[in-house]
Design a protein around this motif. Sequence first.
Motif, PDB file in Angstrom:
ATOM      1  N   LYS A 159      34.517  34.148  51.703  1.00  0.00           N
ATOM      2  CA  LYS A 159      34.353  33.340  50.622  1.00  0.00           C
ATOM      3  C   LYS A 159      35.881  33.109  49.983  1.00  0.00           C
ATOM      4  CE  LYS A 159      30.254  32.645  51.335  1.00  0.00           C
ATOM      5  NZ  LYS A 159      29.844  31.288  52.297  1.00  0.00           N
ATOM      6  N   LEU A 160      36.166  32.049  49.300  1.00  0.00           N
ATOM      7  CA  LEU A 160      37.451  31.860  48.651  1.00  0.00           C
ATOM      8  C   LEU A 160      37.427  33.176  47.480  1.00  0.00           C
ATOM      9  CD1 LEU A 160      40.165  30.416  48.308  1.00  0.00           C
ATOM     10  CD2 LEU A 160      38.886  28.882  46.520  1.00  0.00           C
ATOM     11  N   ARG A 161      36.303  33.422  46.911  1.00  0.00           N
ATOM     12  CA  ARG A 161      36.255  34.506  45.871  1.00  0.00           C
ATOM     13  C   ARG A 161      36.862  35.807  46.373  1.00  0.00           C
ATOM     14  NH1 ARG A 161      31.621  37.458  46.873  1.00  0.00           N
ATOM     15  NH2 ARG A 161      30.054  36.418  47.918  1.00  0.00           N
ATOM     16  N   HIS A 162      36.564  36.372  47.597  1.00  0.00           N
ATOM     17  CA  HIS A 162      37.055  37.217  48.091  1.00  0.00           C
ATOM     18  C   HIS A 162      38.832  37.414  48.205  1.00  0.00           C
ATOM     19  CE1 HIS A 162      32.964  37.295  50.571  1.00  0.00           C
ATOM     20  NE2 HIS A 162      33.160  38.452  49.434  1.00  0.00           N
ATOM     21  N   LEU A 163      39.293  36.293  48.536  1.00  0.00           N
ATOM     22  CA  LEU A 163      40.710  36.349  48.574  1.00  0.00           C
ATOM     23  C   LEU A 163      41.398  36.445  47.011  1.00  0.00           C
ATOM     24  CD1 LEU A 163      41.246  33.516  51.136  1.00  0.00           C
ATOM     25  CD2 LEU A 163      40.818  35.757  51.327  1.00  0.00           C
ATOM     26  N   VAL A 164      40.656  35.744  46.209  1.00  0.00           N
ATOM     27  CA  VAL A 164      41.007  36.015  44.838  1.00  0.00           C
ATOM     28  C   VAL A 164      40.979  37.260  44.273  1.00  0.00           C
ATOM     29  CG1 VAL A 164      40.593  35.002  42.227  1.00  0.00           C
ATOM     30  CG2 VAL A 164      40.417  33.463  44.255  1.00  0.00           C
ATOM     31  N   ALA A 218      38.452  42.666  37.428  1.00  0.00           N
ATOM     32  CA  ALA A 218      37.140  42.042  37.076  1.00  0.00           C
ATOM     33  C   ALA A 218      37.315  41.419  35.613  1.00  0.00           C
ATOM     34  CB  ALA A 218      35.925  43.031  36.633  1.00  0.00           C
ATOM     35  N   ALA A 219      37.938  42.094  34.781  1.00  0.00           N
ATOM     36  CA  ALA A 219      38.507  41.265  33.247  1.00  0.00           C
ATOM     37  C   ALA A 219      39.141  40.078  33.489  1.00  0.00           C
ATOM     38  CB  ALA A 219      38.941  42.293  32.407  1.00  0.00           C
ATOM     39  N   SER A 220      40.100  40.107  34.681  1.00  0.00           N
ATOM     40  CA  SER A 220      41.206  38.879  34.692  1.00  0.00           C
ATOM     41  C   SER A 220      40.295  37.713  35.426  1.00  0.00           C
ATOM     42  CB  SER A 220      42.146  39.339  35.522  1.00  0.00           C
ATOM     43  OG  SER A 220      41.767  39.667  36.770  1.00  0.00           O
ATOM     44  N   LEU A 221      39.330  38.132  36.238  1.00  0.00           N
ATOM     45  CA  LEU A 221      38.695  37.168  36.825  1.00  0.00           C
ATOM     46  C   LEU A 221      37.410  36.692  35.984  1.00  0.00           C
ATOM     47  CD1 LEU A 221      38.942  38.404  40.436  1.00  0.00           C
ATOM     48  CD2 LEU A 221      40.162  36.678  39.399  1.00  0.00           C
ATOM     49  N   PRO A 254      30.156  45.221  38.243  1.00  0.00           N
ATOM     50  CA  PRO A 254      29.497  45.359  39.374  1.00  0.00           C
ATOM     51  C   PRO A 254      29.654  44.130  40.290  1.00  0.00           C
ATOM     52  CG  PRO A 254      28.305  46.158  37.457  1.00  0.00           C
ATOM     53  CD  PRO A 254      29.750  45.592  36.939  1.00  0.00           C
ATOM     54  N   VAL A 255      30.064  43.113  39.859  1.00  0.00           N
ATOM     55  CA  VAL A 255      30.088  41.878  40.847  1.00  0.00           C
ATOM     56  C   VAL A 255      31.498  41.954  41.599  1.00  0.00           C
ATOM     57  CG1 VAL A 255      30.750  39.439  40.546  1.00  0.00           C
ATOM     58  CG2 VAL A 255      28.880  40.324  39.140  1.00  0.00           C
ATOM     59  N   ALA A 256      32.489  42.470  40.900  1.00  0.00           N
ATOM     60  CA  ALA A 256      33.775  42.754  41.558  1.00  0.00           C
ATOM     61  C   ALA A 256      33.558  43.817  42.571  1.00  0.00           C
ATOM     62  CB  ALA A 256      34.859  43.513  40.558  1.00  0.00           C
ATOM     63  N   THR A 257      32.929  44.953  42.193  1.00  0.00           N
ATOM     64  CA  THR A 257      32.700  46.035  43.157  1.00  0.00           C
ATOM     65  C   THR A 257      31.928  45.400  44.434  1.00  0.00           C
ATOM     66  OG1 THR A 257      32.758  47.622  41.622  1.00  0.00           O
ATOM     67  CG2 THR A 257      31.674  48.155  43.611  1.00  0.00           C
ATOM     68  N   ARG A 258      30.896  44.805  44.246  1.00  0.00           N
ATOM     69  CA  ARG A 258      30.036  43.992  45.420  1.00  0.00           C
ATOM     70  C   ARG A 258      30.936  43.299  46.069  1.00  0.00           C
ATOM     71  NH1 ARG A 258      26.305  42.602  42.494  1.00  0.00           N
ATOM     72  NH2 ARG A 258      26.802  40.337  42.121  1.00  0.00           N
ATOM     73  N   SER A 259      31.687  42.411  45.641  1.00  0.00           N
ATOM     74  CA  SER A 259      32.427  41.637  46.399  1.00  0.00           C
ATOM     75  C   SER A 259      33.421  42.438  47.345  1.00  0.00           C
ATOM     76  CB  SER A 259      33.343  40.556  45.720  1.00  0.00           C
ATOM     77  OG  SER A 259      32.524  39.662  44.866  1.00  0.00           O
ATOM     78  N   LEU A 260      34.107  43.384  46.656  1.00  0.00           N
ATOM     79  CA  LEU A 260      35.053  44.185  47.511  1.00  0.00           C
ATOM     80  C   LEU A 260      34.375  44.791  48.751  1.00  0.00           C
ATOM     81  CD1 LEU A 260      37.873  45.581  48.098  1.00  0.00           C
ATOM     82  CD2 LEU A 260      37.162  47.256  46.259  1.00  0.00           C
TER      83      LEU A 260
END
Length: 308
Positions: free
Chosen positions: A12-17, A32-35, A40-46
């Motif tokens: 997904k595009l969010r992975h690239l961002v 996570a803060a910048s986005l 947890p959401v950032a960790t899960r996406s990674l």
Amino acid sequence: MDLPRLLDGRLKLRHLVLMDALSKQRSVVGAAASLHVTQPVATRSLHELEEILGVQLYERGPRGVTPTVYGEAFTEHARAVLAQLNQASRHVGELADAARGTVVVGTHLAGSNVLLPAAIARLKAERPLLTVVVREGTPESLLIELEAGRIDLIIGRLTAPSSESVTRTPLYHESVQLVVRAEHPLAAKRELGLGELLDYPWILPGVETALRRELEEFFTRHGVPLPENRVECTSFLTVRHLLLETDVIAALPTLIPREDMRLTTLPVTLEHVGHSVGITLSAGRRLSPSGLALVTELRSVSATMADK
């Protein structure tokens, strides 16, 4: 890497961002803060992205994350994709309204005081509804912004030849001189030794810049230590204010004191310290019509500034 992994719908595009943010922030919390998402959401996406690619993208540590060789490689491609999407959006918008548009230009000290303002003034006279966004930064930080498509071009000192990722085009050559305020105690001196200048405070460019390295070599060649009483700064507004209000000495492009009668130069020759000022563009991305219009004006203005 098996190509269908990136085209099977999971990426997904969010992975690239996220990759772009992680490489800038060097921590999951900061990314996570910048986005504006939770950790947890950032960790899960990674984790999702690493599963898709089948490699580890970052080494986790107590002070943040460090990209692996896979992480560095994929970040470069992620930024290229984001840059193309950003450019496509703006290009379509400009085609829909040819009189408007936006060009984002990054700049550092060289070129920011005369060349860029003159080019912007000419551009706005022809296209008053076009928006010009100027972002100041170090050469290294601006290259990252260019790679990610957040800026369209960079105006400033050229310290390397063109490469696979960027195209550098020189516009004019500019020497570097030691600059002080017109009322400085040394301003009336006709001859000065480098050692005589060490009793005064200095402004030096940051350690990450090519000019700083050249100045350090200059001091070494003359057997003089680098000034201990110094401020390290690349912000033109800060440098100018300190010059006008204090007795600091700064190594600056020649055009800066030439355009401001409140400043003058000292009779100390900085041999082997000078630079070409030019345009840095992304090699793999076409400029928008607004970007091309600014480049045209930059070339026109610089034609009158050769060998300054």
